[in-house]
Motif scaffolding. Structure first.
Motif, PDB file in Angstrom:
ATOM      1  N   THR A 260       0.826  -1.222   0.000  1.00 56.99           N
ATOM      2  CA  THR A 260       0.000   0.000   0.000  1.00 56.99           C
ATOM      3  C   THR A 260       0.855   1.265   0.000  1.00 56.99           C
ATOM      4  O   THR A 260       0.343   2.353   0.247  1.00 56.99           O
TER       5      THR A 260
ATOM      6  N   ARG B   1      -0.459   3.760  -2.430  1.00 59.48           N
ATOM      7  CA  ARG B   1      -1.932   3.830  -2.435  1.00 59.48           C
ATOM      8  C   ARG B   1      -2.394   4.390  -1.092  1.00 59.48           C
ATOM      9  O   ARG B   1      -2.694   3.640  -0.159  1.00 59.48           O
TER      10      ARG B   1
ATOM     11  N   ALA C 153      -5.102   5.769   0.125  1.00 58.33           N
ATOM     12  CA  ALA C 153      -6.403   5.369   0.663  1.00 58.33           C
ATOM     13  C   ALA C 153      -6.328   3.952   1.239  1.00 58.33           C
ATOM     14  O   ALA C 153      -6.869   3.674   2.317  1.00 58.33           O
TER      15      ALA C 153
ATOM     16  N   VAL D 231      -4.544   4.009   4.558  1.00 60.07           N
ATOM     17  CA  VAL D 231      -5.405   4.483   5.646  1.00 60.07           C
ATOM     18  C   VAL D 231      -6.307   3.347   6.136  1.00 60.07           C
ATOM     19  O   VAL D 231      -6.447   3.116   7.344  1.00 60.07           O
ATOM     20  N   VAL D 232      -6.914   2.624   5.198  1.00 62.58           N
ATOM     21  CA  VAL D 232      -7.801   1.513   5.563  1.00 62.58           C
ATOM     22  C   VAL D 232      -7.026   0.434   6.306  1.00 62.58           C
ATOM     23  O   VAL D 232      -7.485  -0.100   7.330  1.00 62.58           O
TER      24      VAL D 232
END
Length: 315
Positions: A67, A70, A72, A75-76
């Motif tokens: 990630t 990426r 977003a 964050v997830v």
């Protein structure tokens, strides 16, 4: 953002009661590894810790790398990991349950519930002894369940969050002074001491600063922390319990029974023995410490991330 979202998720959803919780899944896997590796030697215990914590850390590092570009997804991932390792809301709810049971005079319910908080034998404990056990558990677990994972998350991201929870879970499983785990659990217990060294002291300082929210004095709490924080057998638990004792104006410590084994803990604090009404005060203080720790962790992670991005730009 991920840390903040994870804290919010814990506040809303807490821990699920099913065995599908990630920590429960890890616990079952660690128990399976223990069955294959167990022997009454420190070397086998070191291998057990290395296998369990190492596997979790490798997976966490791999997830972070996937990630990296990426935001977003990062964050997830961080929010999910933070929710999985935090236990502040569940801790507060368990403390509140104990308070309600004792206030209603239901000793049987309180005794049955105490194992959710600690390993102490509750069968012969009075209401005030149950109150002391609850206050001590709330104090200690404020660091273990909230401050420590947030601190490691701020410093080391998802690997810090998950590796810390793996270490702490192994300590709860095998880090006991029992015949079975005296040597095998040594590595888990010592690694947990190292992982919690700084967070326990942050917890103690925050409890002193926020003592007025529990009706206490920061100066009095700090005095007890300085004097009694090092008296506990654990290098970390004593810092939390001493600060809470000073903030609440009570005495903690004394005789405890664990599975038929009696331990006499040094007394911390100058006040009276804890009473049922002190449980709610300890929970209120714990919630305040949790919130302060969350703010510090988010601010720290933001500052470290900003510094890292600035360094990348200079290169």
């Amino acid at each position: 953002m991920g840390l903040a979202a994870g804290v919010a998720l814990d506040a809303v959803f807490a821990d699920p009661r099913s065995g599908a919780h990630p920590v429960a899944v890890f616990g079952r896997a660690a128990a399976a590894v223990e069955r294959r590796l167990y022997d009454r030697t420190r070397g086998r215990g070191v291998a057990h810790v290395a296998a369990c914590v190492g596997a979790v850390t490798v997976l966490a590092v791999a997830a972070e790398r996937l990630t990296r570009r990426r935001p977003a997804a990062r964050v997830v991932l961080t929010a999910a990991a933070t929710w999985a390792v935090l236990g502040g809301t569940t801790l507060a709810r368990e403390g509140a349950y104990m308070a309600r049971a004792l206030e209603s005079g239901d000793l049987a319910a309180a005794r049955a519930r105490l194992p959710h908080l600690c390993g102490r034998d509750p069968s012969a404990l009075s209401a005030d002894e149950l109150a002391r056990a609850t206050v001590e558990s709330v104090a200690e677990n404020t660091s273990d369940a909230v401050v420590a994972p947030l601190a490691w998350g701020a410093v080391a991201g998802v690997p810090g969050l998950l590796a810390y929870r793996a270490i702490n879970t192994l300590d709860a499983m095998v880090g006991h002074r029992s015949d079975r785990y005296e040597r095998f659990g040594w590595a888990a217990a010592r690694l947990d001491d190292v992982a919690n060294y700084v967070p326990a002291r942050i917890t103690g300082v925050l409890a002193c600063v926020l003592a007025p929210l529990a009706g206490g004095s920061p100066a009095a709490a700090a005095a007890v922390l300085r004097r009694d924080g090092g008296r506990h057998p654990s290098p970390n638990s004593g810092r939390c319990e001493a600060a809470f004792a000073g903030a609440l104006g009570v005495r903690l410590g004394g005789r405890n029974v664990y599975g038929g084994r009696v331990e006499h803990r040094p007394v911390m604090g100058d006040g009276r023995d804890p009473e049922v009404g002190d449980i709610a005060r300890s929970v209120r203080l714990a919630r305040a410490v949790n919130l302060a720790a969350a703010v510090l962790a988010v601010a720290g992670a933001w500052a470290l991330g900003r510094r890292s991005r600035r360094g990348d730009g200079h290169r």
